[in-house]
Write an enzyme that holds these catalytic residues in place. Structure first.
Site, short mmCIF file in Angstrom:
data_model
loop_
_atom_site.label_atom_id
_atom_site.label_comp_id
_atom_site.label_asym_id
_atom_site.label_seq_id
_atom_site.Cartn_x
_atom_site.Cartn_y
_atom_site.Cartn_z
N LYS A 228 -43.96 83.79 -34.75
CA LYS A 228 -45.12 84.54 -34.27
C LYS A 228 -45.36 84.25 -32.80
O LYS A 228 -44.93 83.21 -32.25
CB LYS A 228 -46.38 84.21 -35.07
CG LYS A 228 -46.80 82.73 -35.06
CD LYS A 228 -47.56 82.28 -33.82
CE LYS A 228 -47.96 80.81 -33.88
NZ LYS A 228 -48.50 80.30 -32.59
N PRO B 120 -37.15 77.69 -32.22
CA PRO B 120 -37.26 76.36 -31.59
C PRO B 120 -38.43 75.55 -32.16
O PRO B 120 -39.48 76.11 -32.51
CB PRO B 120 -37.49 76.70 -30.11
CG PRO B 120 -36.92 78.06 -29.93
CD PRO B 120 -37.18 78.78 -31.23
N ALA C 297 -42.54 74.73 -30.20
CA ALA C 297 -42.47 75.74 -29.14
C ALA C 297 -43.63 76.73 -29.16
O ALA C 297 -43.64 77.69 -28.40
CB ALA C 297 -41.15 76.50 -29.25
N GLY C 298 -44.62 76.51 -30.05
CA GLY C 298 -45.75 77.43 -30.11
C GLY C 298 -45.45 78.72 -30.84
O GLY C 298 -46.17 79.71 -30.69
N GLY D 254 -42.17 76.07 -38.27
CA GLY D 254 -42.38 75.25 -39.46
C GLY D 254 -43.41 75.86 -40.39
O GLY D 254 -43.24 75.84 -41.62
N ASP E 47 -51.74 77.20 -39.12
CA ASP E 47 -51.05 78.48 -38.96
C ASP E 47 -50.43 78.99 -40.26
O ASP E 47 -50.09 80.16 -40.37
CB ASP E 47 -49.92 78.36 -37.93
CG ASP E 47 -50.42 78.25 -36.50
OD1 ASP E 47 -51.64 78.40 -36.29
OD2 ASP E 47 -49.60 77.99 -35.61
#
Length: 283
Positions: free
Chosen positions: A7, A89, A92-93, A97, A131
């Protein structure tokens, strides 16, 4: 194998710190054409195999935690081997995960021959991370609270999205620790800002901000330079995603995005392009 999409955050406001230690935020989550691939296989115990050395393959992996929580709730005695072909990555924001964990929560009950109530899945998702609840649903979403108060909506992004990660890991806890609240402020309706910005990118520049950028840019000038390079190359809008370190640019000219992608790759950065009007598989 099934996909778990990354996202980006279209705007990210950190509103205040809560009594439970978390922060109230406001953001819009939107999936891009970058995904991990996950496979489930029968096993006597829970184990995780990741193709990335940056992602743990032990009990600290969020997918292991997701499977363990489901085992306990569903009273399952069987295990599972979760294999993750890691493309997103780490740190990485981009929610890699969290997306992986949500995908496992969705598929593991049927894998074990069980069913799971939606309320239970959402409770477990929030235990795993702020998230994770978003990735249980489909489409884009306006998020508030910790990120779990979600309003899903349809968002057709007419821009080419260039996503670049400079191989820097920004710790989320550190980033939140850099936020200093000056007091209450007027809260924008980010959903309305984003919807208007689909036909008016200048409106995005004027109204859409990521509160993590000032502190992250001071600590990591390379990330700030990514954003500046995207704007200089013709991005209609550019911003950092989440707490970093990835930066995305929205381009009306796809060729300009591809040219800049080549320049970033020559520097050893990881880059990904999402075509206009992208819709994830299964949505």
């Amino acid at each position: 194998m099934f996909p778990a999409y990354a996202k980006i955050n279209l705007g990210l406001l950190v509103l205040n710190k809560r009594p439970d230690g978390y922060h109230n935020i406001a953001t819009v989550f939107h999936r891009v054409d970058l995904s991990d691939r996950i496979a489930l296989a029968p096993s006597a115990q829970i184990s995780v195999v990741s193709t990335s050395p940056d992602a743990p393959s032990d009990e600290s992996n969020i997918c292991h935690k997701a499977a363990q929580l489901l085992c306990e709730q569903l009273k399952v005695r069987d295990g599972v081997t979760i294999t993750i072909e890691k493309k997103i990555p780490v740190g990485a924001g981009l929610g890699g995960g969290s997306s992986d964990a949500a995908a496992d929560l969705r598929r593991l009950p049927a894998f074990w021959g069980r069913t799971a109530e939606e309320t239970m899945l959402r409770e477990l998702a929030l235990k795993l991370g702020s998230d994770v609840p978003y990735f249980l649903g489909t489409g884009s979403a306006s998020a508030k609270g910790r990120g779990e108060v979600l309003e899903y909506f349809s968002l057709d992004l007419p821009y080419t999205v260039l996503l670049c990660n400079p191989n820097i890991h920004v710790a989320t806890g550190w980033a939140y620790g850099q936020i200093h609240h000056a007091g209450p402020r007027e809260q924008m309706d980010l959903k309305e800002v984003v919807l208007q910005g689909m036909s008016d990118p200048a409106f995005l520049k004027d109204h859409l901000v990521n509160d993590f950028e000032p502190a992250v840019f001071r600590a990591y000038p390379q990330i700030w330079k990514l954003k500046e390079d995207m704007i200089a190359a013709g991005a209609a809008y550019a911003a950092m995603s989440g707490s970093g370190s990835s930066v995305y640019g929205l381009f009306t000219d796809g060729k300009k995005a591809e040219e800049l992608e080549s320049r970033f790759r020559a520097k050893g950065y990881r880059t990904f392009i999402t075509a206009p009007h992208f819709v994830p598989a299964g949505e």
